[in-house]
Design a protein around this motif. Sequence first.
Motif, PDB file in Angstrom:
ATOM      1  N   GLY A 104     -70.860 -49.850 -58.076  1.00 57.21           N
ATOM      2  CA  GLY A 104     -70.926 -50.093 -59.507  1.00 57.21           C
ATOM      3  C   GLY A 104     -71.327 -48.910 -60.360  1.00 57.21           C
ATOM      4  N   ALA A 105     -71.879 -47.855 -59.755  1.00 56.50           N
ATOM      5  CA  ALA A 105     -72.358 -46.724 -60.547  1.00 56.50           C
ATOM      6  C   ALA A 105     -71.902 -45.417 -59.925  1.00 56.50           C
ATOM      7  N   GLY A 106     -71.414 -44.524 -60.762  1.00 54.65           N
ATOM      8  CA  GLY A 106     -70.980 -43.198 -60.324  1.00 54.65           C
ATOM      9  C   GLY A 106     -71.820 -42.110 -60.976  1.00 54.65           C
ATOM     10  N   CYS A 107     -71.223 -40.975 -61.147  1.00 53.86           N
ATOM     11  CA  CYS A 107     -71.911 -39.823 -61.730  1.00 53.86           C
ATOM     12  C   CYS A 107     -71.900 -39.935 -63.255  1.00 53.86           C
ATOM     13  N   PRO A 108     -73.069 -39.853 -63.912  1.00 56.24           N
ATOM     14  CA  PRO A 108     -73.083 -39.955 -65.370  1.00 56.24           C
ATOM     15  C   PRO A 108     -72.381 -38.793 -66.064  1.00 56.24           C
ATOM     16  N   VAL A 109     -72.371 -37.615 -65.441  1.00 56.39           N
ATOM     17  CA  VAL A 109     -71.698 -36.469 -66.061  1.00 56.39           C
ATOM     18  C   VAL A 109     -70.192 -36.716 -66.083  1.00 56.39           C
ATOM     19  N   ALA A 110     -69.656 -37.185 -64.980  1.00 56.60           N
ATOM     20  CA  ALA A 110     -68.225 -37.488 -64.932  1.00 56.60           C
ATOM     21  C   ALA A 110     -67.880 -38.609 -65.909  1.00 56.60           C
ATOM     22  N   ALA A 111     -68.716 -39.641 -65.959  1.00 52.13           N
ATOM     23  CA  ALA A 111     -68.457 -40.757 -66.871  1.00 52.13           C
ATOM     24  C   ALA A 111     -68.440 -40.297 -68.323  1.00 52.13           C
ATOM     25  N   ALA A 112     -69.387 -39.467 -68.690  1.00 50.50           N
ATOM     26  CA  ALA A 112     -69.438 -38.962 -70.065  1.00 50.50           C
ATOM     27  C   ALA A 112     -68.238 -38.070 -70.361  1.00 50.50           C
ATOM     28  N   THR A 113     -67.829 -37.292 -69.383  1.00 49.13           N
ATOM     29  CA  THR A 113     -66.667 -36.415 -69.567  1.00 49.13           C
ATOM     30  C   THR A 113     -65.418 -37.243 -69.813  1.00 49.13           C
ATOM     31  N   VAL A 114     -65.212 -38.265 -68.997  1.00 44.82           N
ATOM     32  CA  VAL A 114     -64.022 -39.108 -69.135  1.00 44.82           C
ATOM     33  C   VAL A 114     -64.029 -39.822 -70.481  1.00 44.82           C
ATOM     34  N   ASP A 115     -65.186 -40.332 -70.882  1.00 47.04           N
ATOM     35  CA  ASP A 115     -65.270 -41.092 -72.133  1.00 47.04           C
ATOM     36  C   ASP A 115     -65.159 -40.229 -73.383  1.00 47.04           C
ATOM     37  N   CYS A 116     -65.723 -39.027 -73.347  1.00 47.14           N
ATOM     38  CA  CYS A 116     -65.942 -38.307 -74.608  1.00 47.14           C
ATOM     39  C   CYS A 116     -65.371 -36.907 -74.712  1.00 47.14           C
ATOM     40  N   ALA A 117     -64.849 -36.347 -73.642  1.00 51.83           N
ATOM     41  CA  ALA A 117     -64.440 -34.943 -73.679  1.00 51.83           C
ATOM     42  C   ALA A 117     -63.409 -34.656 -74.763  1.00 51.83           C
ATOM     43  N   GLY A 118     -62.559 -35.625 -75.062  1.00 48.09           N
ATOM     44  CA  GLY A 118     -61.539 -35.410 -76.081  1.00 48.09           C
ATOM     45  C   GLY A 118     -61.980 -35.727 -77.488  1.00 48.09           C
ATOM     46  N   SER A 119     -63.134 -36.384 -77.629  1.00 45.64           N
ATOM     47  CA  SER A 119     -63.523 -36.833 -78.960  1.00 45.64           C
ATOM     48  C   SER A 119     -64.859 -36.292 -79.452  1.00 45.64           C
ATOM     49  N   ALA A 120     -65.706 -35.848 -78.580  1.00 45.00           N
ATOM     50  CA  ALA A 120     -67.032 -35.362 -78.994  1.00 45.00           C
ATOM     51  C   ALA A 120     -67.292 -34.008 -78.336  1.00 45.00           C
ATOM     52  N   ASP A 121     -67.132 -32.946 -79.136  1.00 44.84           N
ATOM     53  CA  ASP A 121     -67.293 -31.598 -78.590  1.00 44.84           C
ATOM     54  C   ASP A 121     -68.670 -31.369 -77.988  1.00 44.84           C
ATOM     55  N   SER A 122     -69.707 -31.962 -78.589  1.00 41.25           N
ATOM     56  CA  SER A 122     -71.052 -31.714 -78.065  1.00 41.25           C
ATOM     57  C   SER A 122     -71.237 -32.369 -76.704  1.00 41.25           C
ATOM     58  N   VAL A 123     -70.619 -33.532 -76.483  1.00 40.84           N
ATOM     59  CA  VAL A 123     -70.712 -34.195 -75.178  1.00 40.84           C
ATOM     60  C   VAL A 123     -69.916 -33.394 -74.144  1.00 40.84           C
ATOM     61  N   ARG A 124     -68.741 -32.911 -74.522  1.00 44.52           N
ATOM     62  CA  ARG A 124     -67.959 -32.079 -73.618  1.00 44.52           C
ATOM     63  C   ARG A 124     -68.750 -30.842 -73.227  1.00 44.52           C
TER      64      ARG A 124
END
Length: 196
Positions: A104-124
């Motif tokens: 049920g849980a993976g890497c938070p860095v990968a999850a944030a990258t998948v969710d936000c890399a295209g929309s939030a420069d600071s998260v990327r």
Amino acid sequence: MAGSGRGPRERMVFSAAQLIRRGGVTATGMREVAVHAEAPRGSLQHYFPGGKEQLVNEAVAWAGRYAGNRVARFLAGLPEPTPGGLFAAMVAQWTDEFRASGFGAGCPVAAATVDCAGSADSVRAAAAAAFATWTGPVAAALRDMGVPGERAEPLATLMISALEGALVIARAEQDVRALTTVAAELAPLLDAAVTR
């Protein structure tokens, strides 16, 4: 989390990382973070005036530091450190977790990258920095084991990339097959890089 010795700010960063690794950034709400952290809801604005984006960035940075710090622990647990042994220990952390608690849980860095890399420069940027924070200790460990300096960072990137990809496949398949495969297949290549 209560009684963990962490203050409310640290608990919220940790909780955000845990919730992001389960459901991604989009599914992680600020109220949910406060509840998970057992922190007063009003403290979110106090500690994170930049809102959810600031909290996500700090959770991602925490995850990068955590992963980087684990490298020394993995090495300490190896009777004779080798690049393949280090990678196997990195993989074993995840295979053990998946076998014990499910997928049920993976890497938070990968999850944030998948969710936000295209929309939030600071998260990327936070995710890129977190991966660099993790890659640095892996590359340093490889150099200490006799891998030439010019190969250490590329191999560290390969190790982390293979691990992250295997995590995604393992979660999709609900099986650790991909993890055990990358550990077995990369070990000879990694160990062959040692020149002394």
